[in-house]
Design a protein around this motif. Structure first.
Motif, short mmCIF file in Angstrom:
data_model
loop_
_atom_site.label_atom_id
_atom_site.label_comp_id
_atom_site.label_asym_id
_atom_site.label_seq_id
_atom_site.Cartn_x
_atom_site.Cartn_y
_atom_site.Cartn_z
N CYS A 1 -16.93 -10.61 14.78
CA CYS A 1 -15.56 -10.31 14.33
C CYS A 1 -14.86 -9.29 15.23
CB CYS A 1 -15.59 -9.81 12.90
SG CYS A 1 -16.71 -8.41 12.63
N TYR B 1 -10.95 -16.68 3.82
CA TYR B 1 -10.86 -15.81 5.00
C TYR B 1 -10.68 -16.69 6.25
CZ TYR B 1 -12.76 -12.53 8.56
OH TYR B 1 -12.97 -11.74 9.67
N GLU C 1 -15.67 0.59 11.94
CA GLU C 1 -15.69 -0.73 12.56
C GLU C 1 -14.41 -0.95 13.37
OE1 GLU C 1 -16.73 -3.93 9.94
OE2 GLU C 1 -15.95 -5.43 11.34
N TYR D 1 -19.16 -2.43 17.71
CA TYR D 1 -18.79 -2.91 16.38
C TYR D 1 -18.54 -1.65 15.54
CZ TYR D 1 -19.74 -6.05 12.25
OH TYR D 1 -19.71 -6.77 11.09
N VAL E 1 -12.56 -3.19 6.34
CA VAL E 1 -11.71 -4.22 6.96
C VAL E 1 -10.96 -4.98 5.87
CG1 VAL E 1 -11.64 -6.17 8.54
CG2 VAL E 1 -13.42 -4.45 8.80
N PHE F 1 -18.14 -17.77 8.63
CA PHE F 1 -16.77 -17.61 9.16
C PHE F 1 -16.74 -17.71 10.67
CE2 PHE F 1 -18.74 -13.56 8.00
CZ PHE F 1 -18.72 -12.85 9.21
N GLU G 1 -20.31 -1.45 4.99
CA GLU G 1 -19.24 -1.33 6.00
C GLU G 1 -18.00 -0.72 5.34
OE1 GLU G 1 -19.18 -5.64 7.12
OE2 GLU G 1 -20.18 -4.94 8.92
O1 FUB Z 1 -16.84 -10.70 6.73
C1 FUB Z 1 -16.07 -10.97 7.89
C2 FUB Z 1 -16.16 -9.83 8.85
O2 FUB Z 1 -17.51 -9.66 9.24
C3 FUB Z 1 -15.77 -8.49 8.29
O3 FUB Z 1 -14.43 -8.20 8.37
C4 FUB Z 1 -16.57 -7.57 9.11
O4 FUB Z 1 -16.70 -6.29 8.55
C5 FUB Z 1 -17.88 -8.29 9.23
O5 FUB Z 1 -18.67 -8.04 8.11
#
Ligand code: FUB
Ligand code: ZN
Length: 667
Positions: free
Chosen positions: A423, A175, A348, A396, A282, A98, A332
């Motif tokens: 991110c 995403y 986070e 982070y 998140v 991503f 997370e």
């Molecule tokens: O997976 C995309 C982003 O990277 C997530 O929102 C964050 O927690 C990190 O893992």
């Protein structure tokens, strides 16, 4: 075809293209309907003149945005677009599937920033990147540079290689798309240009062809496409985008058609049946924001009930005093109810930002100040702790305690300049310029004043315009002056939020409480005369015929408050935290003789407040005396020493060492 007919068709085509690509005025775009009963006053109609947020937004503009773009250049994120578009030779350079999203998020922040601070060079730079993004888009609208460049490889071990839409639980293709829509929406709204929006729409059209009832049924592993699609719906009014957002949400927990991604991705149960916040925080926060959009825009009562239930769960069992959410490093994710460790708190930065997006929507839907109480707590504490005052290093995870040894921040003990998974920095960049969006709102003939930040605004209500000029030294002082200037004498209501902290309720639940009830009263004057607080849903409502130059004076007493957590939060037992106004405090080693984890703060020990303009960008500090416990003795004895606490957001600027929000206390 004869020449005349050809010329005529060409002319028509030119006119059509001109209309399609025409720029509307940014201000008009900014006012796109939200579909909520309450409308926020757009940041483009709010001009800040304060010392707190203006500074941070300026730092974001001058330092963080250029820094973010530079990192994306250096680490190949922008080259990936050029390569996928055939403009450059080479392979996919990213470490994450991503990596495209960081570029989108920085464009989003930069676009918002350009509305208040036009900058031709930056605008041109963004347009150049958008050209590369356009080139990277495949003919049918598909856009994800990793998949286009190297579908048979994997940027990270946890994602499987494969063709489009393969391994959707981890591939982040949707995403990527969601962040693209969010960014294109911001760019269109801010700049009035369609160059990015058209790319986003083409991509969304493809996704709407591929996914849906009777087609591909998998929801994405990581949410955000839902709110992105809703934004595309807001621009186009094409219901297909709204329906697709709901479709993705409805697919969660529905095992017919896809193998469930499980609780980590909130894909264990239909969303309308979910009552507890679980899994990756998140993902969850973005999903709850998307669900709130559906509840509001489609007036869907089952969605409404679900977001209300989940909100209650978060606010009464899973939120830190800083507004942070997501207790566990593992996954997370949210922890169990009342699982709120301090040293290992994950919190986070992205999750805190997501929490703001969600709570703002909950306010726009319900008109209750309790959502803004959570928003404000998160804003002043759990979000801005994520970026240094200089704007070039980041947390982070945001722990509430440091022993100077546990490397909580992706292997580091303090803020880091960047991360392989970046991110959080790019989320800070996109969020910061939008802060003025959260100050005012309106519904019919009512105005809401939600946050206290000096500046001016113009609000269109009921076929007229009202100017409001706000003056305050918040968050350091609780006096707020609002000058009200209606275009003509006019009856309407102004709802002024009386923060929970000023009403002896730190959060809208029993998760935290003040040790001592503050008896000082909140006061309100109109044109010099005290008026009763006519409270409705956390707002003091003043309904009258307003005239030019009318003055409201609000006074929110701001003593230092000792906060206790509910007994079920084991990690906070026997501990007290300090707050003043919206700011949560912490004790950090440089101000306390190098150690803070041995501090005992007696309940009767007086605490003072002092504004220190020379310290950490200008902060109010709390001072007093504490006992540093002698670890060799079993009884609570030690040495009395002077004590200083600083705002939590401002810690970790002076080297590595101990820090704690929750301090041992006794009577
Ligand atoms: O997976 C995309 C982003 O990277 C997530 O929102 C964050 O927690 C990190 O893992
Ligand atoms: Zn993050």
């Amino acid at each position: 075809m004869n020449r005349q007919l050809f010329n005529h068709i060409s002319r028509l085509l030119c006119i059509f293209l001109a209309i399609v690509t025409m720029s509307c005025k940014p201000a008009e775009n900014a006012k796109l309907r939200t579909g909520y009963p309450i409308t926020p006053v757009s940041f483009t109609d709010v001009e800040l003149s304060d010392n707190f947020w203006s500074e941070r937004i300026k730092t974001n503009r001058d330092v963080t945005i250029p820094f973010g773009f530079k990192k994306c250049e250096e680490e190949g994120r922008i080259r990936n677009f050029a390569r996928a578009g055939g403009l450059l030779e080479g392979e996919y350079e990213g470490k994450m599937p991503f990596d495209d999203t960081d570029v989108y998020k920085i464009i989003e922040g930069a676009s918002y920033s350009l509305t208040t601070n036009p900058d031709k060079e930056l605008e041109k730079y963004i347009d150049d990147i958008i050209e590369k993004i356009a080139a990277a888009q495949e003919h049918d609208g598909y856009l994800c540079t990793w998949k286009t460049l190297a579908p048979d490889t994997t940027p990270a071990p946890w994602v499987k290689p494969g063709p489009r839409w393969h391994h959707l639980g981890a591939s982040h293709e949707l995403y990527n798309a969601g962040h693209m829509y969010e960014s294109a929406f911001a760019h269109y709204r801010a700049m009035g240009k369609r160059n990015f929006l058209n790319i986003a729409l083409k991509n969304a059209d493809l996704i709407a062809e591929v996914f849906g009832p009777g087609k591909k049924l998998d929801p994405p592993g990581h949410q955000i496409i839902e709110t992105g699609l809703v934004k595309l719906y807001r621009i186009t009014q094409d219901k297909k985008y709204l329906d697709l957002a709901k479709f993705f949400l409805d697919q969660r927990g529905n095992a017919e058609g896809h193998k469930l991604h499980g609780p980590y991705s909130q894909d264990h149960q239909p969303v309308i049946e979910q009552k507890e916040a679980v899994g990756h925080a998140v993902r969850a926060a973005y999903m709850y924001a998307g669900m709130t959009d559906i509840a509001a825009m489609m007036q869907d009562l089952s969605y409404l009930k679900a977001v209300d239930n989940i909100w209650e769960n978060v606010v009464s069992k899973k939120i830190y005093i800083t507004g942070g959410i997501g207790a566990r490093h593992g996954g997370e994710s949210f922890g169990d109810n009342y699982e709120l460790p301090n040293l290992t708190a994950y919190n986070e930065t992205c999750a805190a930002i997501g929490n703001i997006y969600w709570n703002h929507r909950m306010f726009l839907l319900h008109g209750d100040a309790k959502y803004i109480d959570i928003l404000e707590r998160t804003l002043y504490n759990g979000v801005i702790s994520g970026v240094s005052l200089e704007g070039n290093s980041f947390f982070y995870p945001n722990c509430l305690e440091s022993d100077g040894k546990y490397a909580f921040n992706m292997g580091a003990l303090t803020r880091q300049p960047w991360f392989d998974c970046s991110c959080c920095p790019s989320n800070i960049i996109r969020f910061m310029p939008s802060v003025p969006n959260y100050i005012y709102a309106h519904r019919d003939d009512s105005i809401f004043v939600n946050l206290f930040i000096s500046g001016k605004t113009r609000i269109d209500i009921d076929k007229s315009t009202v100017e409001i000029c706000q003056k305050t030294d918040y968050p350091w002082d609780g006096k707020v002056i609002l000058k009200i200037n209606p275009k003509e004498d006019k009856k309407f209501a102004i709802n002024i939020r009386i923060p929970g902290w000023a009403r002896n309720q730190p959060v809208p639940s029993d998760l935290y409480r003040y040790l001592v009830t503050n008896k000082e009263k909140v006061t309100l004057k109109v044109n010099g005369n005290y008026i009763d607080l006519n409270m409705e849903k956390g707002y003091a409502r003043i309904c009258r015929k307003w005239q030019k130059e009318d003055i409201i004076e609000l006074n929110l007493p701001m003593p230092v408050r000792r906060v206790l957590a509910c007994e079920r939060v084991k990690n906070d037992l026997g501990r007290v935290a300090l707050e003043r106004g919206p700011i949560v405090y912490c004790a950090e080693w440089p101000d306390n003789g190098g150690k803070v984890l041995d501090i005992l703060l007696r309940d009767y020990m007086p605490l003072k407040v002092e504004y220190r303009g020379d310290m950490l960008g200008g902060i109010a500090v709390i001072t007093g005396e504490v006992i540093h416990l002698d670890s060799t003795r079993s009884v609570r004895k030690g040495t009395t020493k002077s004590f200083m606490a600083i705002p939590y957001y401002s810690w970790a600027h002076r080297g590595v060492g101990e820090m704690s929000v929750w301090l041992k206390h006794d009577q």
